[in-house]
Design a protein around this motif. Structure first.
Motif, PDB file in Angstrom:
ATOM      1  N   UNK A 162       0.833  -1.214   0.000  1.00  0.00           N
ATOM      2  CA  UNK A 162       0.000   0.000   0.000  1.00  0.00           C
ATOM      3  C   UNK A 162       0.859   1.252   0.000  1.00  0.00           C
ATOM      4  N   UNK A 202       2.144   1.723  -3.360  1.00  0.00           N
ATOM      5  CA  UNK A 202       1.084   2.141  -4.285  1.00  0.00           C
ATOM      6  C   UNK A 202       0.789   3.625  -4.122  1.00  0.00           C
ATOM      7  N   UNK A 226     -13.451  -1.808   1.722  1.00  0.00           N
ATOM      8  CA  UNK A 226     -13.240  -2.921   0.795  1.00  0.00           C
ATOM      9  C   UNK A 226     -11.740  -3.260   0.733  1.00  0.00           C
ATOM     10  N   UNK A 227     -11.489  -4.487   0.788  1.00  0.00           N
ATOM     11  CA  UNK A 227     -10.089  -4.943   0.867  1.00  0.00           C
ATOM     12  C   UNK A 227      -9.802  -5.855  -0.310  1.00  0.00           C
ATOM     13  N   UNK A 228      -8.692  -5.594  -0.971  1.00  0.00           N
ATOM     14  CA  UNK A 228      -8.286  -6.466  -2.064  1.00  0.00           C
ATOM     15  C   UNK A 228      -7.291  -7.471  -1.505  1.00  0.00           C
ATOM     16  N   UNK A 231      -3.819 -12.946  -9.970  1.00  0.00           N
ATOM     17  CA  UNK A 231      -4.944 -12.753 -10.880  1.00  0.00           C
ATOM     18  C   UNK A 231      -4.494 -12.422 -12.292  1.00  0.00           C
ATOM     19  N   UNK A 283      -4.800  -4.984   0.009  1.00  0.00           N
ATOM     20  CA  UNK A 283      -4.721  -3.544  -0.247  1.00  0.00           C
ATOM     21  C   UNK A 283      -6.125  -2.989  -0.304  1.00  0.00           C
ATOM     22  N   UNK A 284      -6.271  -1.783   0.246  1.00  0.00           N
ATOM     23  CA  UNK A 284      -7.589  -1.167   0.181  1.00  0.00           C
ATOM     24  C   UNK A 284      -7.956  -0.861  -1.258  1.00  0.00           C
ATOM     25  N   UNK A 285      -9.178  -1.162  -1.584  1.00  0.00           N
ATOM     26  CA  UNK A 285      -9.661  -0.817  -2.950  1.00  0.00           C
ATOM     27  C   UNK A 285      -9.754   0.688  -3.108  1.00  0.00           C
ATOM     28  N   UNK A 286      -9.875   1.404  -1.995  1.00  0.00           N
ATOM     29  CA  UNK A 286     -10.054   2.857  -2.091  1.00  0.00           C
ATOM     30  C   UNK A 286      -8.852   3.514  -2.735  1.00  0.00           C
ATOM     31  N   UNK A 287      -7.636   2.963  -2.524  1.00  0.00           N
ATOM     32  CA  UNK A 287      -6.463   3.617  -3.114  1.00  0.00           C
ATOM     33  C   UNK A 287      -6.530   3.667  -4.622  1.00  0.00           C
ATOM     34  N   UNK A 288      -6.585   2.519  -5.323  1.00  0.00           N
ATOM     35  CA  UNK A 288      -6.691   2.632  -6.789  1.00  0.00           C
ATOM     36  C   UNK A 288      -7.936   3.388  -7.231  1.00  0.00           C
ATOM     37  N   UNK A 289      -9.058   3.218  -6.515  1.00  0.00           N
ATOM     38  CA  UNK A 289     -10.284   3.903  -6.961  1.00  0.00           C
ATOM     39  C   UNK A 289     -10.126   5.414  -6.879  1.00  0.00           C
ATOM     40  N   UNK A 290      -9.570   5.899  -5.751  1.00  0.00           N
ATOM     41  CA  UNK A 290      -9.389   7.355  -5.618  1.00  0.00           C
ATOM     42  C   UNK A 290      -8.377   7.855  -6.620  1.00  0.00           C
ATOM     43  N   UNK A 291      -7.276   7.080  -6.815  1.00  0.00           N
ATOM     44  CA  UNK A 291      -6.272   7.501  -7.794  1.00  0.00           C
ATOM     45  C   UNK A 291      -6.910   7.599  -9.185  1.00  0.00           C
ATOM     46  N   UNK A 344      -8.222  -2.846 -11.102  1.00  0.00           N
ATOM     47  CA  UNK A 344      -8.385  -2.948  -9.660  1.00  0.00           C
ATOM     48  C   UNK A 344      -9.599  -3.782  -9.313  1.00  0.00           C
ATOM     49  N   UNK A 345     -10.692  -3.531  -9.985  1.00  0.00           N
ATOM     50  CA  UNK A 345     -11.910  -4.279  -9.654  1.00  0.00           C
ATOM     51  C   UNK A 345     -11.794  -5.730 -10.071  1.00  0.00           C
ATOM     52  N   UNK A 346     -11.065  -5.949 -11.197  1.00  0.00           N
ATOM     53  CA  UNK A 346     -10.868  -7.333 -11.618  1.00  0.00           C
ATOM     54  C   UNK A 346     -10.102  -8.104 -10.557  1.00  0.00           C
ATOM     55  N   UNK A 347      -9.073  -7.454 -10.031  1.00  0.00           N
ATOM     56  CA  UNK A 347      -8.251  -8.134  -9.023  1.00  0.00           C
ATOM     57  C   UNK A 347      -9.059  -8.331  -7.744  1.00  0.00           C
ATOM     58  N   UNK A 348      -9.821  -7.308  -7.369  1.00  0.00           N
ATOM     59  CA  UNK A 348     -10.620  -7.406  -6.142  1.00  0.00           C
ATOM     60  C   UNK A 348     -11.640  -8.526  -6.258  1.00  0.00           C
ATOM     61  N   UNK A 349     -12.342  -8.594  -7.404  1.00  0.00           N
ATOM     62  CA  UNK A 349     -13.417  -9.570  -7.553  1.00  0.00           C
ATOM     63  C   UNK A 349     -12.901 -10.962  -7.895  1.00  0.00           C
TER      64      UNK A 349
END
Lengths: 190, 665, 135
Positions: free
Chosen positions: A23, A26, A135-137, A144, C1-9, C47-52
């Motif tokens: 993180x 990133x 939400x956590x990845x 993936x 990793x928080x999804x918020x980081x890529x989403x906000x970026x 990001x969403x692909x990796x998350x899901x």
């Protein structure tokens, strides 16, 4: 993965105050990318804009890597940094873009643009944070975005769009040729 | 053929002639003249046959209902009695004479085909009015005559005078026709039918609820059509038409239609003493006023026009005292001699090259140039002045006698004051008639001065017609006064013959007028010799008569300063009238009064409407158009052509929508 | 990793692209900004692909497609910009106001935006001459 696992992962995420190494990386790379993007759209030297774009797109490729999408990252480097930016530089040169600072790089409605962009940014960030703050990845487990996985799905499930895309590229090729061809006969008769 | 079929043929023949003339006028010019004369002549013959077969018998009625028309039915009906058949013969005779006369008078006129067709159409309409037994059908003929008169008066529409005169004739008669139409409807709704017989029966039984209102409304139309005060002003101006038109329409037929209508509907009028009083007052004012005006006119045709009004006044007076026999008798004899006078005037104008009596009085040898006109017009003027034994004497005598009878209170329904009014006015008008007839004759034919230029012999068609019309002028009255009461159904009257008292009074006063005019003429002879005065239209000898007349009328105002009068100190009329001359020459300035009372307010109202339309209503319209225009201009300012501006607005809108959705959910 | 980081970026990159598209005058810089916006979307997709953990890898496949389409778009866009530059002598977006409503006769005032379009014409001819000279 089914959403159940994702939701289970969501249930015990670590929180923002204890970042992992990935993180931190990133966020740092993301800040560099965002800065390069901002410089791209604000710099007064046109060629510099193209170079800052290279930095921004490269930063994005690193972000893809951090998200374990390695194939996408290399494609990004190859296509964007390798060809698109080169094309843009060619375009700048062919349109005789001034080298050095040009004071009129921004048009008259930049304040309107700033307002719209700012409003959009506030809205989007608010919505996104509101929706995904918990939400956590899960980056561990099966990777993936390996080239293998991507290639397999691409040629197993996405063959038809892929081939259609090749037709689209052909059409774009022909269109670009037709557009940029200098029609001497037509111009002579004007 | 049955009598009814023959009678239906009478109006139909000239109508077909008119239709054929209008259709073939351009394509087959050779047929125009036969088509003008032959149907009219045939119609005269048929009308005479109808008159002979109808004779003194009981009235013939025939009706055909084409369609049911609601509560009050309208029929195509014929009503033949002594009045109608005799008037039809008169109309046929005058129309035939006029058509024959026009062959020469308008021989080179480019608009002759339409002129002849309109005259034929007019004849048909008048015959329809005469023969019909239904008020609605009568109204059709009445209005067709009005429009024909409009076209014919405006025959020389190139001249301002003719245009103004035709519009004036149309508007003034329409002014009377509107109340007339209302009166006809009121009459029919009271009587429950448009059939004249039914209406007369209703009037006889006293079933008319508003006799005075109806009679007064009808009188408005009659005053307009028959040129009675106060709607008479169109008739003198209508002399701007060609002379044959004046002879046919403004002397013998159309102006007689009003008199004929009152004669037919007399029981409706006698039902209201007020209507009779109004009619008598109208007649009296018309008789005296027109006599004075005729004495002051310079245009020979305007003299005749005013005399026509005066003679129509006599007829109206006879109707006011309830004696339609006398009225129709005078109508018949007057129709003959007035047509003769107008046609003779046409000859005089052609020979003299001017229509001004002042100019004619400075010409010598007029009588030698046109002996036919001299003799026939002399006879007709004597008949106009009612000198025995000409027909005018007998007919006017019958009017005076009826007035005297009424003044003594012997006539039922008629107040004696009405009788006195008509009698006094008639006697006064007799003096004036004698005077202006004499003045006309002396000034036109007994002028002294340079010889009239020789235009050659007048065409035979024109002079023959004069002699044909001279026959009834001389003989009709004397021969007919014993027979006519039988034709008219013998309404219990003791004949139309002359009686001693009114004969002596009438003739004596006419002779007084004649002698006064002669004396004045002699007295002013020296002045006339001293003051040469004249404007003769220089025309080549073979010019078409109508052209000479048109030019004479067009130049009259320029030469003498006025359309009606001339500043001639040697005019016997000026000596006789004294200070009255100037107002009389201008018709007692009635036109000016009308102009102040009616024309100016109407013009002011029109300009007000124009202002309201242009500046008020138009403003709303312009605002309705201009506001979107301004809005459009404002919106157009947004169309800068700058794509980035468009895109910025688009994205801003998208953001706003997104925020709304986000906040809303 | 928080999804918020890529989403906000991604959101911030996208808005940076919006600003560039709306504010830049040079058409090629506008194209660059468009690339930024596309990349922001790509980041989201990945990001969403990796998350899901999508078995079809739809997000990555779509990212590849987007990249391809972006390449095609940049090629065509540059061709168009070059053509415009050749015809009008300028690749400044705010001078290409042919979409503007020209001033109507009488209704438009002197301050009408159509006047700007009229002023554009001499520049265009000058540009033509320049293009001819270049050729």
């Amino acid at each position: 993965m089914n959403p159940g696992i994702a939701l289970a992962a969501t249930a015990h995420h670590p929180g923002f105050l204890s970042p992992t190494g990935v993180e931190i990386t990133f966020v740092l790379v993301g800040l560099a990318t965002l800065g390069a993007a901002l410089l791209t759209v604000t710099t007064r030297q046109l060629v510099h804009a193209a170079l800052w774009l290279v930095v921004a797109l490269g930063g994005l490729a690193v972000e893809y890597l951090l998200l374990t999408a390695e194939f996408i990252a290399w494609v990004q480097v190859l296509i964007y940094v390798g060809s698109v930016v080169v094309l843009l530089l060619f375009g700048l040169m062919l349109t005789r873009a001034p080298i050095g600072r040009s004071p009129d790089a921004d048009s008259g409605n930049r304040w309107v643009a700033l307002g719209v962009a700012g409003a959009a940014a506030v809205t989007l960030v608010w919505v996104v944070v509101d929706a995904f703050r918990a939400t956590w990845i899960n980056l561990h487990g099966a990777v993936q975005g390996t080239s293998r996985a991507t290639g397999t799905s691409l040629f197993r499930h996405w063959v038809l769009p892929f081939e259609a895309l090749s037709v689209l590229l052909l059409a774009a090729l022909v269109g670009a040729i037709v557009l940029s061809r200098r029609d001497d006969g037509g111009r002579g008769s004007e | 053929m049955t009598l009814t079929a023959l009678a239906a043929l009478v109006p139909l023949l000239p109508f077909l002639g008119a239709a054929a003339g209008l259709l073939l006028g351009r394509t087959a010019p050779g047929f125009v003249r036969p088509l003008a004369v032959l149907p009219t002549a045939a119609c005269l013959v048929v009308a005479a046959v109808v008159a002979a077969r109808q004779g003194t018998g009981a009235p013939t009625d025939a009706a055909h209902r084409l369609a049911t028309t609601g509560s009050v039915p309208i029929d195509l009906s014929l009503h033949l009695d002594g009045f109608s058949v005799l008037i039809a013969v008169l109309v046929g005779l005058v129309a035939t004479c006029v058509q024959v006369y026009s062959l020469s008078y308008l021989r080179d006129d480019p608009r002759y085909p339409s002129y002849a067709a309109l005259v034929s159409l007019f004849t048909a309409a008048m015959l329809l009015v005469v023969y019909t037994g239904d008020l609605m059908v009568l109204l059709v003929g009445w209005e067709v005559m009005g429009i024909c008169s409009y076209f014919l008066v405006g025959h020389y529409w190139e001249t301002e005078t003719a245009r103004a005169a035709s519009i004036k004739a149309f508007l003034v008669t329409k002014l009377g026709d509107v109340p007339f139409l209302i009166g006809v409807f009121a009459l029919a709704s009271d009587a429950g039918t448009f059939r004249i017989n039914g209406i007369l029966a209703a009037a006889g039984e006293g079933r008319l609820h508003h006799p005075t209102v109806i009679a007064l409304l009808l009188l408005a139309g009659v005053a307009g059509k028959s040129a009675q005060f106060p709607l008479h002003t169109w008739l003198p101006d209508a002399m701007a038409g060609p002379t044959p038109v004046s002879a046919l329409i403004h002397a013998a037929t159309m102006v007689a239609a009003g008199i004929y209508l009152v004669a037919r509907l007399l029981p409706v009028f006698t039902a209201s003493a007020a209507a009779l009083a109004v009619l008598a007052a109208m007649a009296a004012v018309t008789m005296i006023g027109s006599g004075l005006a005729a004495l002051a006119q310079d245009d020979i045709k305007r003299v005749l026009a005013y005399s026509t009004m005066g003679q129509l006044g006599y007829m109206a007076g006879a109707l006011a005292v309830g004696d339609r026999d006398a009225a129709v008798f005078h109508l018949l004899s007057h129709g003959a001699f007035k047509a003769l006078l107008f046609l003779g005037a046409g000859v005089v104008i052609h020979a003299a090259g001017t229509n001004s009596l002042t100019a004619m009085s400075r010409m010598g040898g007029m009588g030698r140039r046109i002996p036919d006109a001299l003799w026939t017009m002399g006879l007709a003027l004597a008949a106009l002045a009612a000198l025995p034994p000409l027909s005018g004497f007998f007919s006017k005598e019958s009017v005076l006698r009826a007035a005297e009878h009424a003044s003594a209170g012997h006539t039922a329904h008629v107040p004696s004051a009405v009788g006195w009014t008509v009698l006094v006015a008639g006697l006064a008008a007799a003096v004036l008639t004698g005077a202006y007839a004499t003045r006309l004759f002396l000034l036109a034919f007994r002028g002294s001065g340079p010889e009239v230029p020789d235009h050659g012999r007048q065409p035979a068609t024109m002079t023959t017609v004069l002699w044909v019309l001279a026959l009834p002028t001389v003989a009709f009255g004397g021969l007919a006064y014993r027979e006519l009461p039988d034709w008219f159904g013998g309404t219990g009257h003791d004949g139309l013959g002359p009686v001693l008292l009114t004969s002596i009074l009438g003739t004596g006063l006419a002779v007084v007028g004649v002698l006064a005019a002669y004396g004045a003429w002699q007295g002013t002879a020296a002045i006339r010799r001293a003051a040469p005065f004249g404007a003769v239209v220089a025309e080549p000898a073979d010019a078409e008569p109508a052209l000479v007349e048109a030019e004479a009328m067009a130049t009259h105002e320029a030469v003498y300063g006025d359309i009606a009068s001339a500043e001639d100190p040697g005019d016997p009329g000026r000596l006789l009238l004294g200070p009255l001359h100037r107002p009389a020459a201008h018709g007692f300035h009635l036109d000016a009064v009308y102009s102040v009372v009616f024309v100016r307010p109407v013009l002011a109202a029109a300009s007000l409407v124009r202002f309201l339309d242009r500046d008020v209503v138009e403003t709303y319209v312009k605002a309705a158009g201009g506001t979107p225009g301004l809005l459009g201009a404002a919106v157009r300012k947004a169309q800068t052509g700058n794509v980035q501006t468009y895109l910025g607005a688009l994205l801003a809108g998208a953001v706003v929508l997104a925020v709304l959705v986000a906040v809303g959910t | 990793m928080h999804l918020a980081y890529p989403a906000v970026l991604a959101a911030l990159l996208f808005c940076t692209g919006i600003y560039g598209v709306l504010a830049r005058r040079n058409a090629i810089l506008v194209l660059m900004s468009v690339e930024l916006m596309l990349n922001a979307v790509n980041l989201n997709l990945v990001a969403f692909d990796v998350w899901l953990r999508d078995t079809l890898h739809a997000g990555q496949a779509l990212t590849l497609f987007t990249i391809t389409i972006a390449a095609a778009e940049i090629g065509l866009g540059l061709a168009i910009v070059l053509l415009v530059y050749r015809n009008r002598g300028s690749s400044d977006i705010d001078r290409l106001t042919a979409l503007a409503d020209p001033a109507g006769p009488g209704t438009g005032g002197p301050a009408d935006p159509g006047a700007g379009a009229d002023q554009d014409e001499p520049g265009a001819t000058a540009g033509d001459e320049k293009a001819e000279a270049t050729a």
